[in-house]
Design an enzyme around this catalytic site. Structure first.
Site, mmCIF file in Angstrom:
data_model
loop_
_atom_site.group_PDB
_atom_site.id
_atom_site.type_symbol
_atom_site.label_atom_id
_atom_site.label_comp_id
_atom_site.label_asym_id
_atom_site.label_seq_id
_atom_site.Cartn_x
_atom_site.Cartn_y
_atom_site.Cartn_z
ATOM 1 N N GLY A 50 -1.415 -12.086 -24.602
ATOM 2 C CA GLY A 50 -1.356 -13.519 -24.359
ATOM 3 C C GLY A 50 -0.428 -13.822 -23.208
ATOM 4 O O GLY A 50 -0.193 -12.977 -22.331
ATOM 5 N N CYS A 51 0.098 -15.017 -23.190
ATOM 6 C CA CYS A 51 1.008 -15.460 -22.132
ATOM 7 C C CYS A 51 2.138 -14.465 -21.917
ATOM 8 O O CYS A 51 2.858 -14.124 -22.853
ATOM 9 C CB CYS A 51 1.580 -16.823 -22.507
ATOM 10 S SG CYS A 51 2.979 -17.352 -21.490
ATOM 11 N N PHE A 52 2.325 -13.996 -20.682
ATOM 12 C CA PHE A 52 3.332 -12.963 -20.467
ATOM 13 C C PHE A 52 4.765 -13.477 -20.513
ATOM 14 O O PHE A 52 5.695 -12.693 -20.653
ATOM 15 C CB PHE A 52 3.067 -12.129 -19.218
ATOM 16 C CG PHE A 52 2.886 -12.872 -17.904
ATOM 17 C CD1 PHE A 52 3.228 -14.200 -17.726
ATOM 18 C CD2 PHE A 52 2.352 -12.178 -16.815
ATOM 19 C CE1 PHE A 52 3.062 -14.837 -16.507
ATOM 20 C CE2 PHE A 52 2.191 -12.806 -15.585
ATOM 21 C CZ PHE A 52 2.534 -14.141 -15.435
ATOM 22 N N CYS B 286 5.745 -15.224 -23.002
ATOM 23 C CA CYS B 286 6.005 -15.051 -24.433
ATOM 24 C C CYS B 286 6.155 -13.584 -24.801
ATOM 25 O O CYS B 286 7.061 -13.206 -25.554
ATOM 26 C CB CYS B 286 4.873 -15.668 -25.241
ATOM 27 S SG CYS B 286 4.352 -17.310 -24.688
ATOM 28 N N SER B 287 5.267 -12.743 -24.293
ATOM 29 C CA SER B 287 5.308 -11.335 -24.674
ATOM 30 C C SER B 287 6.558 -10.649 -24.136
ATOM 31 O O SER B 287 7.181 -9.852 -24.843
ATOM 32 C CB SER B 287 4.039 -10.612 -24.215
ATOM 33 O OG SER B 287 3.795 -10.817 -22.844
#
Length: 319
Positions: free
Chosen positions: A157-159, A161-162
């Site tokens: 998902g959104c990098f 966040c990761s």
């Protein structure tokens, strides 16, 4: 009016790359730092140049989703006749229900500007400088890494966040966000947001296996996002949000597949994913292309927009 259209045509053509970026970013409110096109500017441009937009889609439609069905379209002239302010609101991610690259019908940017990003031969100018340091660890952002360090790469998902899930953990030497698994070299964020480059938003982690193991990293991976929603995490939709484990060694591959099987069995037992199956791709690590400097360690920086699009199932990876 014809002269005005011609003037606005030149103006909008010059702003096409920036506009494309905003169409792709609007769904998450992610606007690149230093961008020239702000919502008021978009409103002014579209308000003054609605005739141009109609002319640009002669005989066709704007490809704007009205939220009334998968194939719904608003004819350009009807849209302009209804008032250019509505189009302007849609362009900046407003209330018309226009897809901005994060929804099922997210081809507005592609329909508007056309073409597939071709990449470039050299790194994007906005990539971190060669001597850049990690915002939290203070360690280099580029190899070579110290002896004994290993790499891992995940798409979940959104990098923003990761990377945030990993970058402050003990044993993490450095982390970087970027793009991998696409069809061109050195893509920009704008390229990836078109949905046509094929890249995934990924986090690359440089870690000390004596302190934190690959198994520890995988536990975070499985438990902190939803690996069953293909090309989607929460409201973020598109191929750049697909779930992926990109392994560097045979040992990493074997552990990734073993934990996948364990987690899928847990999902089936708990029904945490509503019966959906894991869609995570597990493939050799592709070339990593650095994302823009403003994306790196985004959540750790003062003034960052608090955002997390990840959507975990709630199931735990069995030991």
């Amino acid at each position: 009016m014809s002269a005005l259209c011609d003037t606005m045509s030149a103006s909008l053509t010059s702003l096409a790359p920036v506009a494309r970026a905003h169409v792709g970013l609007a769904g998450r409110g992610r606007v690149p730092r230093g961008s020239r096109l702000r919502p008021p500017a978009a409103l002014a441009l579209v308000g003054a140049g609605s005739c141009l937009l109609a002319r640009s889609f002669v005989g066709g439609s704007l490809g704007v989703s009205t939220g009334t069905g998968r194939g719904s379209r608003l004819p350009a002239l009807a849209l302009v006749g209804a008032g250019s302010c509505l189009l302007a609101r849609s362009f900046v991610g407003g209330s018309l229900g226009v897809s901005t690259g994060t929804g099922r019908g997210g081809q507005l940017a592609r329909a508007f500007f056309g073409g597939s990003p071709s990449g470039r031969d050299t790194p994007i100018p906005e990539a971190p400088a060669s001597d850049a340091r990690h915002f939290l660890t203070g360690n280099p952002m580029y190899p070579p890494w110290p002896a004994g360090m290993e790499e891992a790469m995940f798409g979940m998902g959104c990098f923003w966040c990761s990377e945030n899930l990993y970058m402050a953990k003990e044993g993490i030497y450095s982390s970087q966000v970027g793009y991998a698994g696409g069809e061109s070299n050195n893509p920009s964020y704008q390229d990836v947001c078109t949905g046509m480059s094929g890249h995934n938003e990924v986090v690359r982690i440089v870690y000390d296996p004596k302190v934190i193991t690959y198994g520890d990293l995988l536990k975070v991976f499985w438990e902190r996002h939803d690996p069953t929603t293909k090309n989607q995490q929460g409201g973020d939709r598109g191929t750049q949000y697909r779930s992926g484990i990109y392994y560097y060694t045979e040992a990493q591959r074997q552990l990734a597949e073993a934990t996948r099987d364990k987690y899928e069995a847990e999902l089936e037992t708990t029904k945490a994913a509503g019966g959906r199956k894991i869609t995570t791709e597990i493939v050799p690590a592709p070339t990593f292309f650095y994302g823009e400097a403003y994306h790196q360690q985004y959540d750790a920086k003062p003034g960052s927009r608090r955002y997390c699009g990840l959507s975990p199932t709630g199931a735990k990876l069995p030991a």
